[in-house]
Scaffold this motif. Structure first.
Motif: not given
Length: 145
Positions: A140-143
């Motif tokens: 997933t994309e990093p926060a």
């Protein structure tokens, strides 16, 4: 006294039989077990790791396919781990992944250091991304910070 390789083979058979006591009998009381998921110190923590593995993959099986024959201590093995994910698996962020029913096949290697006829340190290496991808998890994309 068993040789390093006798002990390593006994550990592999105990893991394939899901015989937790036989697994623990291979380790010294103050042993250290290093995995990509973390470090377990002592028999209580090592027991917990194997219990979780056996619950997550009740048909877990290790197939060794290469042993570094010129080396005794550490005893180095490459193996393939297969199984079906039917039980809960603790993820690195603390969440639990319920059984997915997905099969896994992982390539791995481990180094086993022996002292006084027991495993003192067991270091296991496998690609966690390979495991998580086979279980249907993705990156997933990093926060944002």
């Amino acid at each position: 006294m068993a040789t390093y390789w006798d002990l390593k083979h006994r550990l592999g058979k105990a893991i394939n039989a899901h015989d937790l006591q036989a697994v623990l009998d291979c380790y010294s009381p103050d042993a250290v077990y290093v995995t990509p998921s973390g470090v377990a110190e002592g028999l209580e923590q090592i027991s917990w790791i194997y219990e979780q593995l056996f619950k997550s993959f009740p048909d877990l099986h290790l197939t060794p396919w290469f042993e570094l024959g010129d080396c005794e201590n550490p005893a180095v093995t490459e193996w393939t781990m297969t199984g079906t994910h039917t039980g809960p698996l603790l993820l690195p962020d603390g969440r639990e992944l319920k059984g997915t029913g997905r099969p896994i096949t992982l390539r791995s290697t481990c180094s086993t250091f022996v002292e006084n006829g027991k495993i003192q340190t067991h270091r296991e290496y496998f690609d966690q991304l390979e495991l998580f991808s086979q279980l249907g998890l993705g990156l997933t994309e990093p926060a944002p910070k």
